[in-house]
Write a protein that holds these residues in place. Structure first.
Motif, PDB file in Angstrom:
ATOM      1  N   ARG A 142      -0.313  21.713 -10.556  1.00 58.57           N
ATOM      2  CA  ARG A 142       0.095  20.613 -11.419  1.00 58.57           C
ATOM      3  C   ARG A 142       1.271  19.832 -10.850  1.00 58.57           C
ATOM      4  NH1 ARG A 142      -0.281  23.011 -17.622  1.00 58.57           N
ATOM      5  NH2 ARG A 142      -2.533  23.520 -17.571  1.00 58.57           N
ATOM      6  N   THR A 143       2.124  20.517 -10.119  1.00 56.88           N
ATOM      7  CA  THR A 143       3.275  19.829  -9.513  1.00 56.88           C
ATOM      8  C   THR A 143       2.811  18.804  -8.501  1.00 56.88           C
ATOM      9  OG1 THR A 143       4.666  21.801  -9.790  1.00 56.88           O
ATOM     10  CG2 THR A 143       5.421  20.129  -8.230  1.00 56.88           C
ATOM     11  N   ALA A 144       1.850  19.191  -7.671  1.00 63.19           N
ATOM     12  CA  ALA A 144       1.317  18.265  -6.658  1.00 63.19           C
ATOM     13  C   ALA A 144       0.571  17.112  -7.313  1.00 63.19           C
ATOM     14  CB  ALA A 144       0.402  19.020  -5.700  1.00 63.19           C
ATOM     15  N   VAL A 145      -0.225  17.409  -8.335  1.00 71.82           N
ATOM     16  CA  VAL A 145      -1.004  16.375  -9.013  1.00 71.82           C
ATOM     17  C   VAL A 145      -0.104  15.386  -9.740  1.00 71.82           C
ATOM     18  CG1 VAL A 145      -2.693  15.945 -10.845  1.00 71.82           C
ATOM     19  CG2 VAL A 145      -3.039  17.843  -9.256  1.00 71.82           C
ATOM     20  N   SER A 146       1.028  15.862 -10.259  1.00 66.10           N
ATOM     21  CA  SER A 146       1.926  15.004 -11.040  1.00 66.10           C
ATOM     22  C   SER A 146       2.705  14.012 -10.186  1.00 66.10           C
ATOM     23  CB  SER A 146       2.913  15.864 -11.835  1.00 66.10           C
ATOM     24  OG  SER A 146       3.781  16.580 -10.964  1.00 66.10           O
ATOM     25  N   ARG A 147       2.732  14.232  -8.872  1.00 70.08           N
ATOM     26  CA  ARG A 147       3.438  13.285  -8.003  1.00 70.08           C
ATOM     27  C   ARG A 147       2.712  11.941  -7.997  1.00 70.08           C
ATOM     28  NH1 ARG A 147       3.457  17.795  -4.031  1.00 70.08           N
ATOM     29  NH2 ARG A 147       5.406  18.955  -4.319  1.00 70.08           N
ATOM     30  N   ALA A 148       3.428  10.886  -7.617  1.00 64.66           N
ATOM     31  CA  ALA A 148       2.832   9.551  -7.571  1.00 64.66           C
ATOM     32  C   ALA A 148       1.576   9.553  -6.711  1.00 64.66           C
ATOM     33  CB  ALA A 148       3.841   8.551  -7.009  1.00 64.66           C
ATOM     34  N   VAL A 149       0.527   8.901  -7.197  1.00 64.18           N
ATOM     35  CA  VAL A 149      -0.749   8.862  -6.485  1.00 64.18           C
ATOM     36  C   VAL A 149      -0.645   7.935  -5.284  1.00 64.18           C
ATOM     37  CG1 VAL A 149      -3.205   8.323  -6.674  1.00 64.18           C
ATOM     38  CG2 VAL A 149      -2.003   9.319  -8.613  1.00 64.18           C
ATOM     39  N   SER A 150      -0.866   8.477  -4.102  1.00 62.30           N
ATOM     40  CA  SER A 150      -0.798   7.683  -2.875  1.00 62.30           C
ATOM     41  C   SER A 150      -2.065   6.851  -2.725  1.00 62.30           C
ATOM     42  CB  SER A 150      -0.642   8.604  -1.657  1.00 62.30           C
ATOM     43  OG  SER A 150      -1.788   9.424  -1.517  1.00 62.30           O
ATOM     44  N   ASN A 151      -2.035   5.895  -1.803  1.00 61.20           N
ATOM     45  CA  ASN A 151      -3.210   5.061  -1.551  1.00 61.20           C
ATOM     46  C   ASN A 151      -4.408   5.897  -1.116  1.00 61.20           C
ATOM     47  OD1 ASN A 151      -2.016   2.563  -2.154  1.00 61.20           O
ATOM     48  ND2 ASN A 151      -1.080   2.455  -0.131  1.00 61.20           N
ATOM     49  N   GLN A 152      -4.147   6.918  -0.283  1.00 62.81           N
ATOM     50  CA  GLN A 152      -5.248   7.754   0.190  1.00 62.81           C
ATOM     51  C   GLN A 152      -5.906   8.500  -0.962  1.00 62.81           C
ATOM     52  OE1 GLN A 152      -2.248   7.558   1.509  1.00 62.81           O
ATOM     53  NE2 GLN A 152      -2.331   7.441   3.742  1.00 62.81           N
ATOM     54  N   ARG A 153      -5.094   9.081  -1.849  1.00 65.03           N
ATOM     55  CA  ARG A 153      -5.626   9.791  -3.012  1.00 65.03           C
ATOM     56  C   ARG A 153      -6.414   8.839  -3.907  1.00 65.03           C
ATOM     57  NH1 ARG A 153      -0.551  12.807  -5.671  1.00 65.03           N
ATOM     58  NH2 ARG A 153      -2.024  12.863  -7.425  1.00 65.03           N
ATOM     59  N   LEU A 154      -5.889   7.640  -4.089  1.00 69.08           N
ATOM     60  CA  LEU A 154      -6.533   6.663  -4.952  1.00 69.08           C
ATOM     61  C   LEU A 154      -7.905   6.255  -4.416  1.00 69.08           C
ATOM     62  CD1 LEU A 154      -4.811   3.589  -6.561  1.00 69.08           C
ATOM     63  CD2 LEU A 154      -6.977   3.323  -5.381  1.00 69.08           C
ATOM     64  N   ILE A 155      -7.966   5.911  -3.150  1.00 67.12           N
ATOM     65  CA  ILE A 155      -9.219   5.422  -2.570  1.00 67.12           C
ATOM     66  C   ILE A 155     -10.287   6.501  -2.551  1.00 67.12           C
ATOM     67  CG2 ILE A 155     -10.279   4.527  -0.457  1.00 67.12           C
ATOM     68  CD1 ILE A 155      -7.587   3.109   0.075  1.00 67.12           C
ATOM     69  N   LEU A 156      -9.906   7.728  -2.222  1.00 64.77           N
ATOM     70  CA  LEU A 156     -10.869   8.829  -2.255  1.00 64.77           C
ATOM     71  C   LEU A 156     -11.325   9.099  -3.691  1.00 64.77           C
ATOM     72  CD1 LEU A 156      -9.318  11.285   0.368  1.00 64.77           C
ATOM     73  CD2 LEU A 156     -11.385   9.888   0.604  1.00 64.77           C
ATOM     74  N   GLY A 157     -10.429   8.892  -4.659  1.00 59.20           N
ATOM     75  CA  GLY A 157     -10.807   9.027  -6.058  1.00 59.20           C
ATOM     76  C   GLY A 157     -11.822   7.971  -6.475  1.00 59.20           C
ATOM     77  N   VAL A 158     -11.661   6.746  -5.958  1.00 59.50           N
ATOM     78  CA  VAL A 158     -12.613   5.668  -6.230  1.00 59.50           C
ATOM     79  C   VAL A 158     -13.999   6.053  -5.730  1.00 59.50           C
ATOM     80  CG1 VAL A 158     -13.270   3.313  -5.625  1.00 59.50           C
ATOM     81  CG2 VAL A 158     -10.908   3.811  -6.245  1.00 59.50           C
ATOM     82  N   VAL A 159     -14.057   6.551  -4.487  1.00 59.06           N
ATOM     83  CA  VAL A 159     -15.340   6.933  -3.890  1.00 59.06           C
ATOM     84  C   VAL A 159     -15.976   8.086  -4.665  1.00 59.06           C
ATOM     85  CG1 VAL A 159     -16.457   7.816  -1.817  1.00 59.06           C
ATOM     86  CG2 VAL A 159     -14.620   6.125  -1.613  1.00 59.06           C
ATOM     87  N   ALA A 160     -15.145   9.063  -5.087  1.00 59.16           N
ATOM     88  CA  ALA A 160     -15.656  10.235  -5.812  1.00 59.16           C
ATOM     89  C   ALA A 160     -15.834   9.975  -7.307  1.00 59.16           C
ATOM     90  CB  ALA A 160     -14.709  11.416  -5.611  1.00 59.16           C
ATOM     91  N   LYS A 161     -15.375   8.810  -7.794  1.00 61.14           N
ATOM     92  CA  LYS A 161     -15.453   8.443  -9.210  1.00 61.14           C
ATOM     93  C   LYS A 161     -14.705   9.444 -10.094  1.00 61.14           C
ATOM     94  CE  LYS A 161     -19.725   5.791  -8.939  1.00 61.14           C
ATOM     95  NZ  LYS A 161     -21.076   5.552  -9.537  1.00 61.14           N
ATOM     96  N   VAL A 162     -13.527   9.843  -9.624  1.00 59.51           N
ATOM     97  CA  VAL A 162     -12.681  10.789 -10.359  1.00 59.51           C
ATOM     98  C   VAL A 162     -11.392  10.069 -10.745  1.00 59.51           C
ATOM     99  CG1 VAL A 162     -11.458  12.972 -10.264  1.00 59.51           C
ATOM    100  CG2 VAL A 162     -13.630  12.719  -9.055  1.00 59.51           C
ATOM    101  N   ALA A 163     -11.045  10.095 -12.030  1.00 57.85           N
ATOM    102  CA  ALA A 163      -9.849   9.382 -12.486  1.00 57.85           C
ATOM    103  C   ALA A 163      -9.277  10.051 -13.722  1.00 57.85           C
ATOM    104  CB  ALA A 163     -10.177   7.928 -12.782  1.00 57.85           C
ATOM    105  N   SER A 164      -8.067   9.641 -14.065  1.00 58.28           N
ATOM    106  CA  SER A 164      -7.431  10.124 -15.289  1.00 58.28           C
ATOM    107  C   SER A 164      -6.449   9.075 -15.783  1.00 58.28           C
ATOM    108  CB  SER A 164      -6.698  11.454 -15.042  1.00 58.28           C
ATOM    109  OG  SER A 164      -5.648  11.275 -14.107  1.00 58.28           O
ATOM    110  N   VAL A 165      -6.182   9.124 -17.078  1.00 61.75           N
ATOM    111  CA  VAL A 165      -5.124   8.303 -17.650  1.00 61.75           C
ATOM    112  C   VAL A 165      -3.882   9.180 -17.665  1.00 61.75           C
ATOM    113  CG1 VAL A 165      -4.315   7.056 -19.668  1.00 61.75           C
ATOM    114  CG2 VAL A 165      -6.742   7.000 -19.071  1.00 61.75           C
ATOM    115  N   ARG A 166      -2.857   8.774 -16.962  1.00 60.93           N
ATOM    116  CA  ARG A 166      -1.654   9.576 -16.802  1.00 60.93           C
ATOM    117  C   ARG A 166      -0.420   8.731 -17.068  1.00 60.93           C
ATOM    118  NH1 ARG A 166      -1.119  11.704 -10.964  1.00 60.93           N
ATOM    119  NH2 ARG A 166       1.107  11.271 -11.177  1.00 60.93           N
ATOM    120  N   VAL A 167       0.708   9.396 -17.204  1.00 62.66           N
ATOM    121  CA  VAL A 167       1.981   8.714 -17.434  1.00 62.66           C
ATOM    122  C   VAL A 167       2.865   8.902 -16.207  1.00 62.66           C
ATOM    123  CG1 VAL A 167       4.053   8.580 -18.856  1.00 62.66           C
ATOM    124  CG2 VAL A 167       1.841   9.050 -19.930  1.00 62.66           C
ATOM    125  N   ASP A 168       3.355   7.803 -15.665  1.00 63.94           N
ATOM    126  CA  ASP A 168       4.248   7.832 -14.510  1.00 63.94           C
ATOM    127  C   ASP A 168       5.481   6.981 -14.809  1.00 63.94           C
ATOM    128  OD1 ASP A 168       3.039   9.468 -12.445  1.00 63.94           O
ATOM    129  OD2 ASP A 168       1.456   7.955 -12.321  1.00 63.94           O
TER     130      ASP A 168
END
Length: 217
Positions: free
Chosen positions: A71-97
């Motif tokens: 959870r500590t790693a996931v809670s960090r700010a989402v980098s561009n690499q994480r974001l783009i791979l999430g787009v391709v995998a269609k994985v997302a969440s509504v989070r608070v930053d």
């Protein structure tokens, strides 16, 4: 083409260091609870809802929750690499930053959508409450449910995306053009002649596709 742009941005962004904004760039007193915030990214605009106390709720693709339960790693700010791979995998969440993590070094625009949306915005407290109720994992689609759909629903009660509309309109102009129709017919004819299979079925399919594009143009 859009996927190739995403992948190209993924590899290019790996060599770029995130630029830190000036300390006063994201002062919380510039925003009110329920404000719709947007920040420019390289190829799109990212949206979020301000919750108060320097916090922003936003829907963002992220591959990391699929790869780890840390959870500590996931809670960090989402980098561009994480974001783009999430787009391709269609994985997302509504989070608070934090405001800084949400903006990711870009300037923040406040309630700009009020100018283009005909629907009047809801009360700020109601907007924020809607945003908070939707926190957690969500089904993601680049075109049909992205960060803009999320914030538009929270602020106006309509899950729409102007970015998706503009993309689909541009795509329609490219695909449904007379040039595309002629190129489709030409490529189909060359393909059929090259393979020596000018049989009625593939020939009819080629002509039908060209005709459909031509009529839609």
């Amino acid at each position: 083409m859009f996927l190739f742009q995403l992948l190209g941005f993924f590899f290019a962004s790996g060599s770029k260091k995130k630029e830190e904004p000036a300390p006063s760039a994201y002062e919380a007193n510039h925003f009110k609870r329920g404000d719709l915030l947007e920040v420019p990214r390289t190829m799109f605009t990212h949206f979020g809802i301000y919750l108060g106390e320097g916090r922003v709720a936003h829907l963002i693709p992220d591959i990391l929750p699929v790869l780890t339960r840390d959870r500590t790693a996931v809670s960090r700010a989402v980098s561009n690499q994480r974001l783009i791979l999430g787009v391709v995998a269609k994985v997302a969440s509504v989070r608070v930053d934090s405001l800084g993590d949400f903006a990711y070094g870009s300037p923040v625009l406040v309630n700009h959508t009020d100018i283009v949306c005909k629907q009047p915005p809801l009360d700020g407290e109601r907007v924020a409450e809607r945003a908070e109720k939707l926190l957690g994992s969500v089904a993601y689609s680049l075109l049909w449910y992205n960060c803009e759909h999320y914030v538009m629903y929270c602020r106006y009660g309509m899950a729409i995306s102007y970015q998706t509309y503009q993309f689909c309109t541009t795509l329609r102009k490219i695909v449904c053009s007379r040039t595309s129709s002629c190129l489709t017919a030409l490529c189909g004819a060359v393909f059929l002649l090259f393979l020596g299979c000018a049989t009625p079925a593939p020939l009819f399919a080629t002509l039908l596709l060209s005709f459909t594009i031509w009529m839609a143009a």
